[in-house]
Design a protein around this motif. Sequence first.
Motif, PDB file in Angstrom:
ATOM      1  N   ASP A  33       0.858  -1.192   0.000  1.00 41.49           N
ATOM      2  CA  ASP A  33       0.000   0.000   0.000  1.00 41.49           C
ATOM      3  C   ASP A  33       0.889   1.235   0.000  1.00 41.49           C
ATOM      4  O   ASP A  33       2.024   1.204   0.486  1.00 41.49           O
ATOM      5  CB  ASP A  33      -0.923   0.012   1.227  1.00 41.49           C
ATOM      6  N   ILE A  34       0.334   2.320  -0.518  1.00 47.05           N
ATOM      7  CA  ILE A  34       1.080   3.589  -0.575  1.00 47.05           C
ATOM      8  C   ILE A  34       1.134   4.257   0.811  1.00 47.05           C
ATOM      9  O   ILE A  34       1.988   5.093   1.064  1.00 47.05           O
ATOM     10  CB  ILE A  34       0.415   4.528  -1.623  1.00 47.05           C
ATOM     11  N   ASN A  35       0.230   3.843   1.692  1.00 48.16           N
ATOM     12  CA  ASN A  35       0.083   4.490   2.996  1.00 48.16           C
ATOM     13  C   ASN A  35       0.815   3.683   4.089  1.00 48.16           C
ATOM     14  O   ASN A  35       0.406   2.567   4.416  1.00 48.16           O
ATOM     15  CB  ASN A  35      -1.421   4.597   3.303  1.00 48.16           C
ATOM     16  N   PRO A  36       1.894   4.263   4.669  1.00 44.33           N
ATOM     17  CA  PRO A  36       2.685   3.513   5.655  1.00 44.33           C
ATOM     18  C   PRO A  36       1.875   3.072   6.884  1.00 44.33           C
ATOM     19  O   PRO A  36       2.131   1.999   7.435  1.00 44.33           O
ATOM     20  CB  PRO A  36       3.776   4.505   6.072  1.00 44.33           C
ATOM     21  N   GLU A  37       0.911   3.885   7.297  1.00 48.08           N
ATOM     22  CA  GLU A  37       0.115   3.506   8.492  1.00 48.08           C
ATOM     23  C   GLU A  37      -0.695   2.247   8.220  1.00 48.08           C
ATOM     24  O   GLU A  37      -0.828   1.368   9.079  1.00 48.08           O
ATOM     25  CB  GLU A  37      -0.840   4.636   8.879  1.00 48.08           C
ATOM     26  N   ALA A  49       4.887  -7.067   4.269  1.00 50.05           N
ATOM     27  CA  ALA A  49       4.084  -5.892   3.919  1.00 50.05           C
ATOM     28  C   ALA A  49       5.049  -4.766   3.549  1.00 50.05           C
ATOM     29  O   ALA A  49       6.044  -4.534   4.250  1.00 50.05           O
ATOM     30  CB  ALA A  49       3.198  -5.489   5.080  1.00 50.05           C
ATOM     31  N   ILE A  50       4.758  -4.114   2.443  1.00 47.93           N
ATOM     32  CA  ILE A  50       5.693  -3.116   1.899  1.00 47.93           C
ATOM     33  C   ILE A  50       4.943  -1.842   1.518  1.00 47.93           C
ATOM     34  O   ILE A  50       3.828  -1.917   0.999  1.00 47.93           O
ATOM     35  CB  ILE A  50       6.416  -3.684   0.643  1.00 47.93           C
ATOM     36  N   VAL A  51       5.581  -0.699   1.758  1.00 48.44           N
ATOM     37  CA  VAL A  51       5.033   0.583   1.320  1.00 48.44           C
ATOM     38  C   VAL A  51       5.559   0.859  -0.088  1.00 48.44           C
ATOM     39  O   VAL A  51       6.772   0.851  -0.318  1.00 48.44           O
ATOM     40  CB  VAL A  51       5.489   1.741   2.245  1.00 48.44           C
ATOM     41  N   ALA A  52       4.631   1.089  -1.041  1.00 51.32           N
ATOM     42  CA  ALA A  52       5.060   1.442  -2.405  1.00 51.32           C
ATOM     43  C   ALA A  52       3.911   2.099  -3.148  1.00 51.32           C
ATOM     44  O   ALA A  52       2.742   1.773  -2.920  1.00 51.32           O
ATOM     45  CB  ALA A  52       5.515   0.200  -3.169  1.00 51.32           C
ATOM     46  N   ASP A  53       4.289   3.029  -4.035  1.00 48.24           N
ATOM     47  CA  ASP A  53       3.319   3.599  -4.973  1.00 48.24           C
ATOM     48  C   ASP A  53       3.419   2.762  -6.241  1.00 48.24           C
ATOM     49  O   ASP A  53       4.395   2.885  -6.995  1.00 48.24           O
ATOM     50  CB  ASP A  53       3.665   5.070  -5.242  1.00 48.24           C
ATOM     51  N   THR A  54       2.439   1.922  -6.483  1.00 48.09           N
ATOM     52  CA  THR A  54       2.542   0.955  -7.582  1.00 48.09           C
ATOM     53  C   THR A  54       2.228   1.569  -8.945  1.00 48.09           C
ATOM     54  O   THR A  54       2.258   0.875  -9.951  1.00 48.09           O
ATOM     55  CB  THR A  54       1.630  -0.257  -7.317  1.00 48.09           C
ATOM     56  N   THR A  55       1.947   2.895  -8.977  1.00 46.44           N
ATOM     57  CA  THR A  55       1.814   3.568 -10.267  1.00 46.44           C
ATOM     58  C   THR A  55       3.185   4.042 -10.757  1.00 46.44           C
ATOM     59  O   THR A  55       3.314   4.565 -11.855  1.00 46.44           O
ATOM     60  CB  THR A  55       0.861   4.788 -10.204  1.00 46.44           C
ATOM     61  N   ASP A  56       4.183   3.910  -9.905  1.00 49.39           N
ATOM     62  CA  ASP A  56       5.544   4.304 -10.240  1.00 49.39           C
ATOM     63  C   ASP A  56       6.264   3.058 -10.773  1.00 49.39           C
ATOM     64  O   ASP A  56       6.427   2.066 -10.049  1.00 49.39           O
ATOM     65  CB  ASP A  56       6.212   4.833  -8.956  1.00 49.39           C
TER      66      ASP A  56
END
Length: 141
Positions: A33-37, A49-56
């Motif tokens: 998810d893009i949201n770390p929380e 679980a990983i924080v990432a913007d998958t549109t990048d």
Amino acid sequence: MKYKTIAVIGLGQFGTTIAKMLASMNHEVLGVDINPEIVQKVSPYVTHAIVADTTDEEAIKALALSQFDIVIVAIGDNIQANLMTSMLLKEMNMPHVVSKAENALQGKMLKKMGVDMVIYPEYDVAQRLAQSLTREHVMDY
Ligand code: ATP
């Protein structure tokens, strides 16, 4: 049963529920998810679980999804992010991409991109409920 490696991108209500469910069935689940929380909240219930913007493009490639059996795109409200993520996954030749669509047009676009399975969770549940409530043997009360 053969255990699978499954990535769930977008940990809203639907994404979190399916990620937890698959993990409880002993599949290897990566939540993204893009949201770390949100990632922090879901982390105890999934394998990774990983924080990432998958549109990048760089960010989604860095997830190293090539070994995964299935990727579920559960980004909802943000239709653009859902479409971009799904397209990048098919460009990366992911063999089994499942995407959640909000409406029929989005579903058509996802199919055109080569998405393997398009789901409409709310529509599907409503349809099943309508059918089960109106089956003849169901008591009217
Ligand atoms: P639900 O009804 O299942 O909660 P929703 O339609 O409310 O779904 P959204 O909140 O739009 O779904 O998106 C689900 C998740 O996707 C959110 O947690 C959001 O942070 C995440 N998300 C949105 N854009 C991106 C992105 N570019 N990369 C990764 N995750 C994203």
